[in-house]
Design a protein around this motif. Structure first.
Motif, short mmCIF file in Angstrom:
data_model
loop_
_atom_site.label_atom_id
_atom_site.label_comp_id
_atom_site.label_asym_id
_atom_site.label_seq_id
_atom_site.Cartn_x
_atom_site.Cartn_y
_atom_site.Cartn_z
N ASP A 1 0.84 -1.21 0.00
CA ASP A 1 0.00 0.00 0.00
C ASP A 1 0.88 1.25 0.00
OD1 ASP A 1 -2.76 -0.91 0.09
OD2 ASP A 1 -2.24 -1.76 2.04
N ASP A 2 1.97 1.20 0.75
CA ASP A 2 2.85 2.35 0.84
C ASP A 2 3.62 2.56 -0.46
OD1 ASP A 2 1.88 2.68 3.36
OD2 ASP A 2 3.59 1.74 4.36
N CYS A 3 3.98 1.44 -1.12
CA CYS A 3 4.62 1.57 -2.45
C CYS A 3 3.65 2.22 -3.42
CB CYS A 3 5.05 0.20 -2.98
SG CYS A 3 6.42 -0.51 -2.05
N TYR A 4 2.40 1.85 -3.34
CA TYR A 4 1.38 2.45 -4.21
C TYR A 4 1.29 3.95 -3.96
CZ TYR A 4 -3.00 3.34 -6.61
OH TYR A 4 -3.94 3.85 -7.46
N LEU A 5 1.24 4.33 -2.67
CA LEU A 5 1.14 5.76 -2.34
C LEU A 5 2.39 6.53 -2.79
CD1 LEU A 5 -0.55 5.60 1.18
CD2 LEU A 5 -1.54 6.48 -0.94
N ALA A 6 3.55 5.88 -2.66
CA ALA A 6 4.79 6.54 -3.08
C ALA A 6 4.78 6.75 -4.60
CB ALA A 6 6.00 5.71 -2.67
N LEU A 7 4.30 5.75 -5.31
CA LEU A 7 4.23 5.85 -6.77
C LEU A 7 3.23 6.94 -7.17
CD1 LEU A 7 5.64 4.44 -9.06
CD2 LEU A 7 3.93 2.64 -8.97
N ARG A 8 2.14 7.02 -6.45
CA ARG A 8 1.15 8.06 -6.75
C ARG A 8 1.72 9.45 -6.46
NH1 ARG A 8 -5.12 8.19 -5.10
NH2 ARG A 8 -4.54 8.88 -3.04
N GLY A 9 2.45 9.56 -5.33
CA GLY A 9 3.07 10.84 -5.00
C GLY A 9 4.08 11.25 -6.07
#
Ligand SMILES: *Cc1c(COP(=O)(O)O)cnc(C)c1O
Length: 395
Positions: free
Chosen positions: A248-256
């Motif tokens: 989930d955090d990788c997803y958020l980092a990619l979105r950021g």
């Protein structure tokens, strides 16, 4: 995508994703996984031989396609062959040192290093017989005098945490290379846009993705970028220490990451305005921001960086009392008092570099750190102006 030929803003939008492989969905999905089912014994044996889970989904802890998407995007952006995602920036910093040392070795670490890295060296590496010398961040080629036969790593951070000194990175990296010493560069301040440490000659780049890559003050993330050879060393250390970055955090980092270009341009513009405004205040002794002409590190910043982020400091005049500063800080309306930074919101905190310096004493006045957020500039200036009124009234 043929990433080499593309400019940073294009990479931010496109690297690490392939809608055609994913029902046309724009963003790579979040894969939650521990068990991975292998279809044949041959597949299972191949996975078991892949001890660090490279380029293959082997086991959840080693990464899923979500992790790999983030790692590929950051590697493409930073001009490295490979990237590794970590559960925090600190985990990335520590693994990047541990990867290259053993008992009896010596490391050189900048005196301006992010505080917890100092704690790691003194509190953890020392227990395993690895000695640390902290060096003056402005030492440049003078670092030669501190190099010992057993020096394995030089750890740089430029500009430095809290005090923002610039380092002569290419000079240090060149010296280190001729002696077979690894250089690790913490690029959190400028990442993901304004400095490319691998191009400056460093071996390993560390980024606290928690800051500008995630960019919204929620998820935590660390990243390491390196060429294939150094990647394998850090990947090994990360794996052997049980590192894992949550999907989930990788997803958020990619979105950021997708919007980091526009966000950083705004952070930078606002920071430059705030820093210039602060430099003219009679309450302020000195502004610590290498992007400001007149800063002692300005020429190095201009030479090695293509931009500045929204984080800087300022030192109050020597006769300012703590009581007066407290009165300023307690009433801020928009600037929050909190650690970490890189989110959309402005921050203002007192910092105490004097407790974190051993090579060079810090004997300036009370020091504050500013993160310029994405709010309206005039509103931010009004908030600071009201703060100085409280400071003067309490003096
Ligand atoms: C915040 C920070 C880190 C650590 O990142 P976390 O994600 O908070 O663990 C490392 N280096 C620098 C320069 C930082 O500012």
């Amino acid at each position: 995508m043929k990433s080499k030929s593309k400019k940073p803003d294009t990479l931010l939008a496109h690297a690490g994703r392939d809608p055609a492989r994913n029902f046309g969905v724009v963003n790579p999905p979040v894969y939650h996984a521990s068990t991975i089912i292998h279809q044949t014994v041959a597949e299972l044996e191949k996975a078991q031989k892949n001890r660090y889970g490279i380029d293959q989904v082997v086991y959840g802890r080693y990464g899923t396609p979500t992790t790999f998407a983030l790692e590929q995007a950051v590697a493409a952006l930073e001009g490295g062959a490979r990237a590794i995602a970590f559960g925090s920036g600190a985990a990335a910093c520590f693994a990047s040192i541990l990867a290259f040392v053993k008992t009896g070795d010596h490391v050189l670490v900048t005196d301006s290093v992010y505080g917890p890295v100092r704690g790691f060296c003194n509190g953890f590496l020392a227990r395993f017989g690895v000695e640390t010398t902290f060096y003056n961040p402005t030492i440049g080629e003078g670092i030669t005098a501190l190099i010992r036969p057993n020096t394995r790593v030089i750890y740089l951070e430029s500009p430095g945490s809290l005090t923002f000194e610039m380092q002569d990175t290419p000079a240090i990296a060149k010296l280190a290379k001729t002696r077979g010493i690894k250089t690790v560069f913490d690029n959190t301040w400028a990442a993901p846009l304004y400095c490319k440490p691998l191009a400056l000659g460093c071996d390993v780049e560390v980024i606290a993705g928690t800051k500008y890559i995630v960019g919204h003050s929620d998820a935590m993330m660390g990243l390491v970028v390196a060429d294939e050879e150094n990647f394998l060393k850090v990947r090994e250390a990360a794996t052997l220490m049980g590192n894992h970055a949550a999907p989930d955090d990788c997803y958020l980092a990619l979105r950021g990451l997708r919007t980091a270009g526009v966000r950083l341009r705004q952070h930078r513009a606002t920071a430059l305005e705030l820093a210039s405004w602060l430099a003219k205040r009679r309450e302020v002794g000195r502004v610590l921001y290498p992007a400001l002409p007149g800063d002692p590190g300005h020429h190095l910043w201009k030479r090695d960086f293509t931009g500045a982020s929204g984080l800087f400091g300022f030192v109050l005049k020597p006769d300012t009392s703590k009581r007066a500063v407290d009165a300023m800080l307690d009433g801020m309306e928009l600037f929050g008092m909190g650690f970490s930074w890189g989110g959309f919101e402005s921050l203002l905190v007192p910092v105490y570099p004097q407790h974190l310096r051993t090579a060079v004493v810090w004997q300036e006045g009370l020091t504050l750190r500013v993160h310029a957020g994405l709010e309206d500039l005039d509103d931010l200036i009004a908030d600071l102006d009201a703060g100085f009124k409280r400071l003067n009234a309490a003096a």
